[in-house]
Design a protein around this motif. Structure first.
Motif, PDB file in Angstrom:
ATOM      1  N   GLY A 244      29.742   5.641 -16.142  1.00 37.11           N
ATOM      2  CA  GLY A 244      31.043   5.957 -17.087  1.00 37.11           C
ATOM      3  C   GLY A 244      32.578   5.304 -16.584  1.00 37.11           C
ATOM      4  N   TYR A 245      32.221   4.686 -15.299  1.00 37.78           N
ATOM      5  CA  TYR A 245      33.745   4.246 -14.807  1.00 37.78           C
ATOM      6  C   TYR A 245      34.153   2.917 -15.451  1.00 37.78           C
ATOM      7  CZ  TYR A 245      33.323   6.857 -10.353  1.00 37.78           C
ATOM      8  OH  TYR A 245      33.343   7.839  -9.451  1.00 37.78           O
ATOM      9  N   SER A 246      35.323   2.851 -16.037  1.00 43.57           N
ATOM     10  CA  SER A 246      35.774   1.815 -16.296  1.00 43.57           C
ATOM     11  C   SER A 246      35.651   0.473 -15.524  1.00 43.57           C
ATOM     12  CB  SER A 246      37.438   1.690 -16.783  1.00 43.57           C
ATOM     13  OG  SER A 246      38.183   1.741 -15.430  1.00 43.57           O
ATOM     14  N   GLU A 247      35.905  -0.772 -16.241  1.00 45.66           N
ATOM     15  CA  GLU A 247      35.500  -2.023 -15.170  1.00 45.66           C
ATOM     16  C   GLU A 247      36.587  -2.051 -14.383  1.00 45.66           C
ATOM     17  OE1 GLU A 247      35.070  -5.475 -17.680  1.00 45.66           O
ATOM     18  OE2 GLU A 247      32.872  -5.145 -18.630  1.00 45.66           O
ATOM     19  N   HIS A 248      37.894  -1.786 -14.445  1.00 43.98           N
ATOM     20  CA  HIS A 248      38.750  -1.956 -13.393  1.00 43.98           C
ATOM     21  C   HIS A 248      38.534  -0.962 -12.413  1.00 43.98           C
ATOM     22  CE1 HIS A 248      42.870  -2.283 -11.768  1.00 43.98           C
ATOM     23  NE2 HIS A 248      42.770  -1.126 -11.634  1.00 43.98           N
ATOM     24  N   GLN A 249      38.191   0.348 -12.633  1.00 38.58           N
ATOM     25  CA  GLN A 249      37.890   1.250 -11.815  1.00 38.58           C
ATOM     26  C   GLN A 249      36.816   1.006 -10.870  1.00 38.58           C
ATOM     27  OE1 GLN A 249      37.281   4.493 -14.371  1.00 38.58           O
ATOM     28  NE2 GLN A 249      39.365   5.659 -13.663  1.00 38.58           N
ATOM     29  N   ALA A 250      35.692   0.283 -11.605  1.00 39.36           N
ATOM     30  CA  ALA A 250      34.400  -0.047 -10.714  1.00 39.36           C
ATOM     31  C   ALA A 250      34.688  -1.273  -9.861  1.00 39.36           C
ATOM     32  CB  ALA A 250      33.391  -0.436 -11.802  1.00 39.36           C
ATOM     33  N   ALA A 251      35.688  -2.076 -10.199  1.00 43.22           N
ATOM     34  CA  ALA A 251      35.939  -3.268  -9.393  1.00 43.22           C
ATOM     35  C   ALA A 251      36.677  -2.964  -8.257  1.00 43.22           C
ATOM     36  CB  ALA A 251      36.832  -4.363 -10.305  1.00 43.22           C
ATOM     37  N   VAL A 252      37.597  -2.024  -8.365  1.00 42.43           N
ATOM     38  CA  VAL A 252      38.472  -1.425  -7.163  1.00 42.43           C
ATOM     39  C   VAL A 252      37.551  -0.994  -6.081  1.00 42.43           C
ATOM     40  CG1 VAL A 252      40.097   0.092  -6.289  1.00 42.43           C
ATOM     41  CG2 VAL A 252      40.457  -1.279  -8.740  1.00 42.43           C
ATOM     42  N   VAL A 253      36.553   0.032  -6.470  1.00 43.16           N
ATOM     43  CA  VAL A 253      35.715   0.658  -5.830  1.00 43.16           C
ATOM     44  C   VAL A 253      34.995  -0.293  -5.048  1.00 43.16           C
ATOM     45  CG1 VAL A 253      33.866   2.433  -5.452  1.00 43.16           C
ATOM     46  CG2 VAL A 253      35.809   2.890  -7.072  1.00 43.16           C
ATOM     47  N   SER A 254      34.436  -1.331  -5.662  1.00 44.08           N
ATOM     48  CA  SER A 254      33.302  -2.101  -5.357  1.00 44.08           C
ATOM     49  C   SER A 254      33.937  -3.177  -4.124  1.00 44.08           C
ATOM     50  CB  SER A 254      32.744  -3.318  -6.346  1.00 44.08           C
ATOM     51  OG  SER A 254      32.198  -2.336  -7.418  1.00 44.08           O
ATOM     52  N   LYS A 255      35.193  -3.417  -4.485  1.00 43.08           N
ATOM     53  CA  LYS A 255      36.077  -4.360  -3.615  1.00 43.08           C
ATOM     54  C   LYS A 255      36.351  -3.673  -2.043  1.00 43.08           C
ATOM     55  CE  LYS A 255      39.058  -8.387  -3.633  1.00 43.08           C
ATOM     56  NZ  LYS A 255      39.575  -9.120  -4.503  1.00 43.08           N
ATOM     57  N   ASP A 256      36.584  -2.187  -2.504  1.00 43.22           N
ATOM     58  CA  ASP A 256      36.935  -1.566  -1.149  1.00 43.22           C
ATOM     59  C   ASP A 256      35.658  -0.938  -0.480  1.00 43.22           C
ATOM     60  OD1 ASP A 256      39.580  -2.140  -1.468  1.00 43.22           O
ATOM     61  OD2 ASP A 256      39.907  -0.153  -2.709  1.00 43.22           O
ATOM     62  N   LEU A 257      34.466  -1.436  -1.191  1.00 45.52           N
ATOM     63  CA  LEU A 257      33.449  -0.691  -0.354  1.00 45.52           C
ATOM     64  C   LEU A 257      33.250  -1.276   1.096  1.00 45.52           C
ATOM     65  CD1 LEU A 257      30.961   0.820  -1.468  1.00 45.52           C
ATOM     66  CD2 LEU A 257      29.561  -1.382  -1.637  1.00 45.52           C
ATOM     67  N   THR A 258      33.557  -2.341   1.376  1.00 43.94           N
ATOM     68  CA  THR A 258      33.775  -2.958   2.919  1.00 43.94           C
ATOM     69  C   THR A 258      35.049  -3.278   3.083  1.00 43.94           C
ATOM     70  OG1 THR A 258      33.058  -5.324   2.173  1.00 43.94           O
ATOM     71  CG2 THR A 258      31.268  -3.625   2.734  1.00 43.94           C
ATOM     72  N   VAL A 259      35.406  -4.170   3.981  1.00 38.15           N
ATOM     73  CA  VAL A 259      36.688  -4.355   4.253  1.00 38.15           C
ATOM     74  C   VAL A 259      37.483  -5.406   3.268  1.00 38.15           C
ATOM     75  CG1 VAL A 259      38.217  -5.588   6.001  1.00 38.15           C
ATOM     76  CG2 VAL A 259      36.335  -4.130   6.974  1.00 38.15           C
ATOM     77  N   ASN A 260      38.322  -5.022   2.646  1.00 36.36           N
ATOM     78  CA  ASN A 260      39.099  -5.859   1.624  1.00 36.36           C
ATOM     79  C   ASN A 260      39.985  -6.546   2.136  1.00 36.36           C
ATOM     80  OD1 ASN A 260      40.171  -6.878  -0.599  1.00 36.36           O
ATOM     81  ND2 ASN A 260      40.978  -4.904  -1.581  1.00 36.36           N
ATOM     82  N   PHE A 261      39.634  -7.885   2.543  1.00 35.35           N
ATOM     83  CA  PHE A 261      40.730  -8.713   3.258  1.00 35.35           C
ATOM     84  C   PHE A 261      41.860  -9.252   2.604  1.00 35.35           C
ATOM     85  CE2 PHE A 261      36.495  -9.339   5.484  1.00 35.35           C
ATOM     86  CZ  PHE A 261      37.023  -9.119   6.678  1.00 35.35           C
ATOM     87  N   ASN A 262      41.934  -8.911   1.108  1.00 38.48           N
ATOM     88  CA  ASN A 262      42.975  -9.198   0.411  1.00 38.48           C
ATOM     89  C   ASN A 262      44.298  -8.171   0.495  1.00 38.48           C
ATOM     90  OD1 ASN A 262      41.640 -11.608  -0.614  1.00 38.48           O
ATOM     91  ND2 ASN A 262      40.873 -10.619  -2.261  1.00 38.48           N
ATOM     92  N   ARG A 263      43.704  -7.119   0.881  1.00 31.92           N
ATOM     93  CA  ARG A 263      44.561  -6.057   1.129  1.00 31.92           C
ATOM     94  C   ARG A 263      45.402  -5.967   2.600  1.00 31.92           C
ATOM     95  NH1 ARG A 263      44.810  -1.152  -1.738  1.00 31.92           N
ATOM     96  NH2 ARG A 263      42.531  -1.606  -2.333  1.00 31.92           N
ATOM     97  N   MET A 264      46.580  -6.576   2.613  1.00 30.10           N
ATOM     98  CA  MET A 264      47.038  -6.743   4.181  1.00 30.10           C
ATOM     99  C   MET A 264      48.368  -5.961   4.481  1.00 30.10           C
ATOM    100  SD  MET A 264      46.828 -10.984   4.548  1.00 30.10           S
ATOM    101  CE  MET A 264      46.791 -10.669   6.457  1.00 30.10           C
ATOM    102  N   GLY A 265      49.043  -5.434   3.547  1.00 32.73           N
ATOM    103  CA  GLY A 265      49.998  -4.786   3.601  1.00 32.73           C
ATOM    104  C   GLY A 265      51.303  -5.457   4.028  1.00 32.73           C
ATOM    105  N   ARG A 266      52.498  -5.027   4.272  1.00 32.46           N
ATOM    106  CA  ARG A 266      53.606  -5.752   4.545  1.00 32.46           C
ATOM    107  C   ARG A 266      53.680  -6.504   5.897  1.00 32.46           C
ATOM    108  NH1 ARG A 266      58.974  -2.216   3.973  1.00 32.46           N
ATOM    109  NH2 ARG A 266      58.127  -2.239   1.976  1.00 32.46           N
ATOM    110  N   TYR A 267      53.099  -5.909   6.833  1.00 34.50           N
ATOM    111  CA  TYR A 267      53.127  -6.505   8.122  1.00 34.50           C
ATOM    112  C   TYR A 267      51.569  -7.022   8.684  1.00 34.50           C
ATOM    113  CZ  TYR A 267      57.380  -3.825   8.330  1.00 34.50           C
ATOM    114  OH  TYR A 267      58.386  -3.231   8.205  1.00 34.50           O
TER     115      TYR A 267
END
Length: 298
Positions: free
Chosen positions: A28-51
């Motif tokens: 029942g998850y939306s595709e967007h919610q499922a994509a966010v969880v799946s991408k964060d399942l291991t290290v998400n290298f696109n998420r780097m933060g400001r520094y």
């Protein structure tokens, strides 16, 4: 070979993400919610933060370390009660595995002629980052890398066994376990000294030589004796130091006015030269170099 291994690794990692995405959309998850969880399942290298970008430039694998810590925190503290309960069982299992492993290695491994257990001859850094099982028949031991960050729970199990059955100091084992926890929570990697902690990765070999301590806490080159005449550095080396580095160090010393008794102005340990060389050629080069050394000794 490197490209093949990278493709195999990506296939496994993305396969797990695709399976997670599929199952979440079925629940029942939306595709967007499922994509966010799946991408964060291991290290998400696109998420780097400001520094993230400048820190990753200064400290190798900083983003991977910080992302791994974030993923571990989410696994332990986030999610529904059933998911947190599964993670709790896994953590308790790691403690039990470490406890049993320590007892097994003590029972299966004999003591050396000085009464020291054979398992204690394996470097502590290796035991802290791997599941190590001694081979009772001799030969190669079984070594399985532990998950990043979770190794502190495995170390806690080993500490409990060492205190309960092998008369180790509770204070010492508590300190060692806390040290593993601090190093696991440090995205800049393990640091044998405070200077290493603040040193960018590019300067690591220089700091290693200056402090005579490498990442594992072992000396880079032989220590100078604390008394009597000091030997020339170019003539002092470990037994397994490459002959080419001994020759280069002796030549540098000789060309700059030194000999076997008096140092020249370009005096350096052969092991320091080898350490700089190995840092420059990277992990693949070190593997090839050690393979050539082993072949030469046969």
């Amino acid at each position: 070979v490197g490209e093949l291994l990278e493709r195999m690794n990506l296939s496994v990692e993305n396969g797990v993400r695709a399976a997670t995405f599929y199952e979440l959309t079925k629940r029942g998850y939306s595709e967007h919610q499922a994509a966010v969880v799946s991408k964060d399942l291991t290290v998400n290298f696109n998420r780097m933060g400001r520094y993230g970008a400048p820190m990753n430039t200064l400290f190798m694998f900083y983003n991977a370390g910080a992302g791994g810590l974030l993923t571990m925190k989410r696994a332990i503290t986030s999610g529904d009660p059933e998911a947190r309960a599964r993670v709790g069982r896994m953590l308790r299992g790691l403690i039990v595995i470490g406890f049993i492993q320590e007892i097994y290695n003590r029972m299966m491994g004999d003591d050396d002629e000085t009464g020291i257990p054979l398992i204690d001859h394996i470097p502590e850094w290796k035991q802290e980052t791997n599941l190590v099982l001694l081979n009772p028949l001799g030969g190669l031991d079984v070594t399985v890398p532990l998950p990043y960050g979770y190794n502190v729970f495995h170390r806690l199990g080993r500490a409990l066994a060492r205190v309960m059955f092998y008369d180790e100091s509770p204070v010492s084992e508590t300190y060692k376990t806390l040290r593993v926890g601090v190093e696991s929570a440090n995205p800049m990697g393990s640091s044998p000294t405070l200077l290493h902690f603040f040193s960018p990765t590019l300067l690591d070999p220089v700091v290693d030589i200056a402090t005579n301590v490498n990442f594992a806490g072992n000396p880079v080159h032989p220590d100078q004796p604390g008394f009597g005449p000091q030997p020339v550095q170019s003539s002092e080396s470990f037994k397994n130091t490459g002959g080419a580095f001994k020759w280069i160090a002796e030549s540098m010393n000789s060309v700059t006015g030194g000999d076997h008794y008096d140092p020249g102005w370009a005096e350096i340990y052969p092991d320091s030269l080898e350490h700089l060389f190995e840092f420059g050629i990277g992990g693949t080069g070190r593997t090839i170099e050690r393979g050539l050394k082993s072949a030469k000794q046969l």
